[in-house]
Design an enzyme around this catalytic site. Structure first.
Site, PDB file in Angstrom:
ATOM      1  N   SER A  18     -13.449  -4.314   0.101  1.00  0.00           N
ATOM      2  CA  SER A  18     -14.291  -3.575  -0.855  1.00  0.00           C
ATOM      3  C   SER A  18     -15.774  -3.837  -0.608  1.00  0.00           C
ATOM      4  O   SER A  18     -16.506  -4.249  -1.527  1.00  0.00           O
ATOM      5  CB  SER A  18     -13.912  -3.933  -2.295  1.00  0.00           C
ATOM      6  OG  SER A  18     -12.651  -3.410  -2.637  1.00  0.00           O
ATOM      7  N   PRO A  19     -16.263  -3.601   0.604  1.00  0.00           N
ATOM      8  CA  PRO A  19     -17.657  -3.911   0.915  1.00  0.00           C
ATOM      9  C   PRO A  19     -18.686  -3.018   0.238  1.00  0.00           C
ATOM     10  O   PRO A  19     -19.886  -3.287   0.345  1.00  0.00           O
ATOM     11  CB  PRO A  19     -17.713  -3.743   2.435  1.00  0.00           C
ATOM     12  CG  PRO A  19     -16.619  -2.769   2.755  1.00  0.00           C
ATOM     13  CD  PRO A  19     -15.529  -3.079   1.772  1.00  0.00           C
TER      14      PRO A  19
ATOM     15  N   TYR B 232       0.841  -1.191   0.000  1.00  0.00           N
ATOM     16  CA  TYR B 232       0.000   0.000   0.000  1.00  0.00           C
ATOM     17  C   TYR B 232       0.882   1.250   0.000  1.00  0.00           C
ATOM     18  O   TYR B 232       1.630   1.504   0.939  1.00  0.00           O
ATOM     19  CB  TYR B 232      -0.921   0.022   1.215  1.00  0.00           C
ATOM     20  CG  TYR B 232      -1.974  -1.060   1.238  1.00  0.00           C
ATOM     21  CD1 TYR B 232      -2.280  -1.792   0.093  1.00  0.00           C
ATOM     22  CD2 TYR B 232      -2.683  -1.352   2.397  1.00  0.00           C
ATOM     23  CE1 TYR B 232      -3.253  -2.789   0.114  1.00  0.00           C
ATOM     24  CE2 TYR B 232      -3.657  -2.336   2.427  1.00  0.00           C
ATOM     25  CZ  TYR B 232      -3.935  -3.056   1.290  1.00  0.00           C
ATOM     26  OH  TYR B 232      -4.894  -4.034   1.309  1.00  0.00           O
TER      27      TYR B 232
ATOM     28  N   GLY C 290     -18.432  -5.362  -9.063  1.00  0.00           N
ATOM     29  CA  GLY C 290     -17.353  -5.789  -9.950  1.00  0.00           C
ATOM     30  C   GLY C 290     -16.060  -5.887  -9.166  1.00  0.00           C
ATOM     31  O   GLY C 290     -16.059  -6.034  -7.937  1.00  0.00           O
TER      32      GLY C 290
END
Length: 305
Positions: free
Chosen positions: A215-216, A52, A220
């Site tokens: 990614s809640p 990150y 896609g």
């Protein structure tokens, strides 16, 4: 903030994890305010990865929280390793070097949890086991887990790794819910019945591994956020109806939908907006009814057989 037990460990963690992938988008004062806001909400579980920001996110976090031994005792740190430029790497050498870099950047002597990031096709589980043993003996990592792995990949690791694997980060949201849908559509001749993950949801429950949905809010892979999107009018209407009932935002309900599942998941939120952070944390207080959960599930285009 409500807490759960992380996997088979004795580690009590908040039901919402704070993802720090985007903390490098904040100024120093903004980062300090964000981290403080998280702590005030009881969200003291911070998720990192060595990739990150090329490592800068961990450095920024350590500065923002003003890391000291006293501060360290009040927080839970998780990081991930195994992704390199153009490849994945679970070699002993890379894992050990990655953890040393993570600890230096976070200004800490240990991680509460280390996850192996994307699966390495060339993994040699014996090397992973040696790395985990060395890290545990040195006191550098207390608990271990994986990310984006299916049951057989986990079983292969468990044949050699003696430490419990307590967590698995997986993509999951209301609109990316195949791991739920294929269990509902068993033996049906439709796309929802196709198992793409080896029944990882049931496996995780059977083996006391906490699923950490990432990614809640995405649909896609990284196509966009479904909240407020004109691509999902029925879903947004259903979410807004439930949000109005509870007097909370649509963000809160999207997280509460995940928390309602009896698998006792721990969603990883990635927003750096303090108001959205607070809305996510409020989901800890909401318990959707079965009717509300299924209404939202169906409104996302998921059909019951």
């Amino acid at each position: 903030m409500r807490t759960i037990q992380l996997g088979s460990s004795q580690l009590e963690v908040p039901v919402v994890a704070v993802g720090c992938m985007r903390i490098n988008s904040l100024s120093k004062p903004e980062a300090e305010r964000f981290v403080q806001a998280a702590l005030e909400e009881g969200a003291n579980f911070f998720d990192h990865a060595d990739i990150y920001g090329g490592g800068t996110c961990e450095e920024i976090f350590a500065e923002a929280i003003h890391m000291t031994p006293a501060v360290r005792e009040q927080i839970i740190l998780q990081s991930k390793c195994g992704i390199r430029s153009g490849m994945f790497d679970f070699s002993k050498e890379h894992i050990l070097a990655s953890v040393d870099g993570i600890l230096k950047r976070l200004n800490t002597e240990y991680l509460d949890v280390l996850l192996l990031h994307r699966p390495d096709a060339l993994v040699e589980p014996e090397e992973v086991a040696e790395a985990f043993d060395q890290l545990e003996r040195a006191g550098k990592v207390r608990h271990f887990g994986v990310s984006n792995q299916n049951p057989m990949q986990i079983e292969l690791l468990k044949r050699y790794v003696k430490q419990p694997l307590i967590a698995n980060q997986l993509q999951l949201s209301i609109t990316n819910a195949n791991m739920i849908s294929n269990g509902i559509n068993v033996n049906m001749e439709n796309n929802a019945a196709i198992g793409r993950d080896g029944s990882i949801l049931d496996y995780s429950r059977l083996h006391d591994m906490t699923i950490q949905p990432w990614s809640p809010f995405q649909y896609g892979f990284f196509e966009g956020v479904f909240l407020g999107s004109d691509k999902f009018p029925e879903l947004n209407q259903a979410i807004d109806t439930v949000a109005t009932k509870y007097g909370v935002s649509n963000t809160t309900i999207a997280i509460a939908w995940l928390l309602r599942h009896p698998a006792k998941m721990q969603p990883v939120i990635g927003s750096m907006n303090i108001d959205r952070l607070k809305d996510c944390c409020k989901a800890s207080e909401i318990y959707l009814t079965r009717e509300e959960w299924y209404a939202i599930y169906r409104a996302a285009g998921n059909k019951l057989p």
